[in-house]
Design a protein around this motif. Structure first.
Motif, PDB file in Angstrom:
ATOM      1  N   ALA A  82     -25.754 -20.687  88.656  1.00  0.00           N
ATOM      2  CA  ALA A  82     -25.567 -21.885  87.837  1.00  0.00           C
ATOM      3  C   ALA A  82     -24.098 -21.920  87.427  1.00  0.00           C
ATOM      4  O   ALA A  82     -23.681 -21.208  86.518  1.00  0.00           O
ATOM      5  N   GLY A  83     -23.322 -22.712  88.139  1.00  0.00           N
ATOM      6  CA  GLY A  83     -21.879 -22.727  87.893  1.00  0.00           C
ATOM      7  C   GLY A  83     -21.281 -21.406  88.310  1.00  0.00           C
ATOM      8  O   GLY A  83     -21.453 -20.962  89.438  1.00  0.00           O
ATOM      9  N   ASP A  84     -20.621 -20.740  87.380  1.00  0.00           N
ATOM     10  CA  ASP A  84     -20.046 -19.425  87.659  1.00  0.00           C
ATOM     11  C   ASP A  84     -20.972 -18.285  87.263  1.00  0.00           C
ATOM     12  O   ASP A  84     -20.636 -17.122  87.444  1.00  0.00           O
ATOM     13  N   GLN A  85     -22.137 -18.607  86.701  1.00  0.00           N
ATOM     14  CA  GLN A  85     -23.077 -17.586  86.237  1.00  0.00           C
ATOM     15  C   GLN A  85     -24.084 -17.228  87.324  1.00  0.00           C
ATOM     16  O   GLN A  85     -24.614 -18.109  87.987  1.00  0.00           O
ATOM     17  N   LEU A  86     -24.334 -15.932  87.489  1.00  0.00           N
ATOM     18  CA  LEU A  86     -25.334 -15.451  88.431  1.00  0.00           C
ATOM     19  C   LEU A  86     -26.430 -14.719  87.682  1.00  0.00           C
ATOM     20  O   LEU A  86     -26.166 -14.034  86.704  1.00  0.00           O
ATOM     21  N   SER A  87     -27.639 -14.877  88.155  1.00  0.00           N
ATOM     22  CA  SER A  87     -28.741 -14.060  87.663  1.00  0.00           C
ATOM     23  C   SER A  87     -29.590 -13.682  88.863  1.00  0.00           C
ATOM     24  O   SER A  87     -29.615 -14.391  89.860  1.00  0.00           O
ATOM     25  N   TYR A  88     -30.246 -12.538  88.768  1.00  0.00           N
ATOM     26  CA  TYR A  88     -31.100 -12.125  89.875  1.00  0.00           C
ATOM     27  C   TYR A  88     -32.433 -11.653  89.339  1.00  0.00           C
ATOM     28  O   TYR A  88     -32.555 -11.256  88.185  1.00  0.00           O
TER      29      TYR A  88
END
Length: 115
Positions: A82-88
């Protein structure tokens, strides 16, 4: 009219040049994994490989391969950007790659079926 076309073309170029490659996303996932291990004070685990496939603009799926004291494991991942944010998110349990079945306790004898 040509000015509008040039501005539109420049905007598309700028947006495309800001996109991260799969290799960059893989590197970030590797760093996030290691940071989470450090937060949980887990030692003796190293990341051997991260391999992702882009499913949509914001969704990647793939595997993460680790070397742990108990052996080498594969983890199925789902990565959201999401934009520059990553989640896994890890999907399921780690899968051992050395042929062991981790779903049966080691200290329990295996009972053979009699037919």
């Amino acid at each position: 009219m040509i000015r509008v076309f040039i501005v539109a073309l420049a905007s598309v170029f700028i947006l495309n040049s800001c996109k991260k490659t799969s290799a960059e996303i893989e590197g970030e996932v590797r760093e996030l994994w290691l940071q989470n291990l450090q937060k949980e004070q887990v030692t003796g685990v190293s990341v051997l490989d991260v391999s992702l496939v882009q499913k949509s603009d914001s969704l990647y799926t793939g595997i993460l391969k680790t070397k742990e004291p108990e052996g080498t494991f594969l983890y199925n991942l789902e990565v959201t950007r999401a934009g520059d944010q990553l989640s896994y998110e890890v999907i399921g349990d780690g899968i051992p790659t050395d042929g062991r079945n981790t779903h049966e306790p080691d200290d329990q004898p295996v009972v053979t079926d009699s037919l």
